[in-house]
Design a protein around this motif. Structure first.
Motif, PDB file in Angstrom:
ATOM      1  N   PHE A 126       0.835  -1.200   0.000  1.00 48.67           N
ATOM      2  CA  PHE A 126       0.000   0.000   0.000  1.00 48.67           C
ATOM      3  C   PHE A 126       0.871   1.252   0.000  1.00 48.67           C
ATOM      4  CE2 PHE A 126      -2.253   3.455   2.152  1.00 48.67           C
ATOM      5  CZ  PHE A 126      -3.392   3.543   1.368  1.00 48.67           C
ATOM      6  N   VAL A 127       1.905   1.254   0.838  1.00 45.60           N
ATOM      7  CA  VAL A 127       2.820   2.405   0.872  1.00 45.60           C
ATOM      8  C   VAL A 127       3.526   2.551  -0.470  1.00 45.60           C
ATOM      9  CG1 VAL A 127       4.924   3.324   1.925  1.00 45.60           C
ATOM     10  CG2 VAL A 127       3.158   2.296   3.365  1.00 45.60           C
ATOM     11  N   LEU A 128       3.998   1.434  -1.032  1.00 49.24           N
ATOM     12  CA  LEU A 128       4.658   1.472  -2.335  1.00 49.24           C
ATOM     13  C   LEU A 128       3.705   1.993  -3.403  1.00 49.24           C
ATOM     14  CD1 LEU A 128       7.079   0.831  -4.147  1.00 49.24           C
ATOM     15  CD2 LEU A 128       6.241  -1.530  -4.296  1.00 49.24           C
ATOM     16  N   GLY A 129       2.462   1.527  -3.380  1.00 51.03           N
ATOM     17  CA  GLY A 129       1.482   1.990  -4.353  1.00 51.03           C
ATOM     18  C   GLY A 129       1.204   3.474  -4.229  1.00 51.03           C
ATOM     19  N   ALA A 130       1.148   3.982  -2.983  1.00 53.88           N
ATOM     20  CA  ALA A 130       0.913   5.413  -2.770  1.00 53.88           C
ATOM     21  C   ALA A 130       2.070   6.238  -3.314  1.00 53.88           C
ATOM     22  CB  ALA A 130       0.711   5.686  -1.278  1.00 53.88           C
ATOM     23  N   MET A 133      -7.682  -1.186  -4.084  1.00 50.50           N
ATOM     24  CA  MET A 133      -8.803  -0.689  -4.874  1.00 50.50           C
ATOM     25  C   MET A 133      -9.177   0.722  -4.428  1.00 50.50           C
ATOM     26  SD  MET A 133      -9.612  -2.961  -7.150  1.00 50.50           S
ATOM     27  CE  MET A 133     -11.305  -2.592  -7.619  1.00 50.50           C
ATOM     28  N   TRP A 134      -9.120   0.971  -3.133  1.00 51.73           N
ATOM     29  CA  TRP A 134      -9.384   2.308  -2.606  1.00 51.73           C
ATOM     30  C   TRP A 134      -8.334   3.294  -3.113  1.00 51.73           C
ATOM     31  CZ3 TRP A 134      -6.376   5.374   0.691  1.00 51.73           C
ATOM     32  CH2 TRP A 134      -7.029   6.490   1.227  1.00 51.73           C
ATOM     33  N   ILE A 138      -5.198  10.397  -7.097  1.00 47.75           N
ATOM     34  CA  ILE A 138      -4.751  11.786  -7.198  1.00 47.75           C
ATOM     35  C   ILE A 138      -4.281  12.331  -5.850  1.00 47.75           C
ATOM     36  CG2 ILE A 138      -7.026  12.774  -6.769  1.00 47.75           C
ATOM     37  CD1 ILE A 138      -4.346  14.063  -9.254  1.00 47.75           C
ATOM     38  N   VAL A 139      -4.708  11.715  -4.748  1.00 49.16           N
ATOM     39  CA  VAL A 139      -4.409  12.255  -3.420  1.00 49.16           C
ATOM     40  C   VAL A 139      -2.908  12.266  -3.120  1.00 49.16           C
ATOM     41  CG1 VAL A 139      -4.766  11.958  -0.945  1.00 49.16           C
ATOM     42  CG2 VAL A 139      -6.692  11.722  -2.526  1.00 49.16           C
TER      43      VAL A 139
END
Length: 294
Positions: free
Chosen positions: A85-89, A158-159, A165-166
């Motif tokens: 999740f961190v990597l994806g962000a 998915m979220w 964009i955030v």
């Protein structure tokens, strides 16, 4: 090209949020240089240095995250759900859409590389469409559960896909708060524009220019220059020959900074089960444990 397939492909959707955002980033990046050159903003070498750092760090995130992790799963992460999740962000700050979209599209590219249905094949659709046009066109919505079920099963990813964009906006805000308009325009927007163009060269130049040590079914090629530009991704013919190898540079002189980083992170307990080509590669680097492919 004038084949029926190409004639039926979507044209650029100039009013889509993707296209507007794309053009805005490019325009603001160039505007930063113009305003600095004309003395309107007082940009310093620190703004350009930070921009260079943001470009290189996010290039590693695209190569090591979007490509080698989400698209091909060439290694694993410890504390998987939190780490990915961190990597994806972080990857979302590159403004190349979400990790699920990126990986799903890239897997399709490998299934149909340089065939008429390959969306960004320069040999099928021309350089401009492969570099920019396909990304800005309105294609049918992807079914992530069908295209990329291994990651679509995680609700937090998915979220993140819906709110991609955030992270990008937060990085831009951080740059503005840190250094004002010059930092926002030069460090953030200009580096993002450069990053996007550099990434796209793998879709285009890496299929037009370079050497082909492996006679793959596509037109992928190796380029030392592109490898330096995009963190080792320029060894594209090596990659198309075997997409599951984490290292794309095979010989000692084939620089692969993304591969070196992923390899190093296993010593800090972040990455694990790295997929390697052979024991020869393992011995050449270290004696660390790897997952060897048959």
């Amino acid at each position: 090209m004038t084949t029926a397939t190409n004639a039926a492909r979507p044209k650029v959707d100039w009013l889509s949020p993707t296209t507007i955002g794309f053009l805005l980033v490019k325009t603001l990046g160039v505007l930063g240089i113009v305003l600095h050159a004309t003395g309107v903003i007082d940009a310093s070498w620190r703004d350009y240095l930070l921009g260079f750092i943001l470009w290189r760090v996010r290039a590693l995130a695209v190569a090591g995250g979007l490509h080698r992790y989400f698209s091909h799963r060439t290694y694993e992460l410890r504390f998987q759900r939190f780490s990915q999740f961190v990597l994806g962000a972080i990857c979302c700050t590159a403004m190349q859409k979400g990790p699920l979209w990126w990986a799903a599209e890239h897997r399709d590219h490998h299934r149909n590389s340089d065939e008429p249905i390959d969306k960004h094949s320069p040999t099928q659709h021309g350089f401009a469409y492969a570099q920019w046009g396909w990304f800005l066109s309105r294609w049918p919505k992807l079914d992530y559960k069908k295209k990329i079920p291994d990651f679509a099963k995680f609700p937090e990813l998915m979220w993140l896909e819906r709110l991609q964009i955030v992270p990008f906006a937060l990085l831009g805000l951080a740059c503005y708060l840190y250094g004002g308009w010059s930092c926002l325009l030069i460090s953030f927007f200009l580096s993002t524009a450069v990053l996007g163009e550099a990434t796209s060269t793998i879709n285009t130049l890496a299929h037009l220019w370079g050497k082909r040590p492996y006679q793959t079914k596509d037109t992928s090629r190796n380029s030392f220059l592109l490898a330096l530009l995009v963190g080792g991704e320029g060894w594209h013919n090596n990659h198309h020959h075997e997409k599951w190898w984490m290292f794309q540079g095979e010989k000692w002189w084939q620089v692969d900074t993304t591969g070196y980083l992923i390899w190093t992170l296993q010593w800090f307990g972040i990455t694990k089960n790295i997929k390697m080509r052979s024991k020869r590669m393992q011995i050449r680097l270290t004696a660390a444990p790897v997952r060897e492919l048959a």
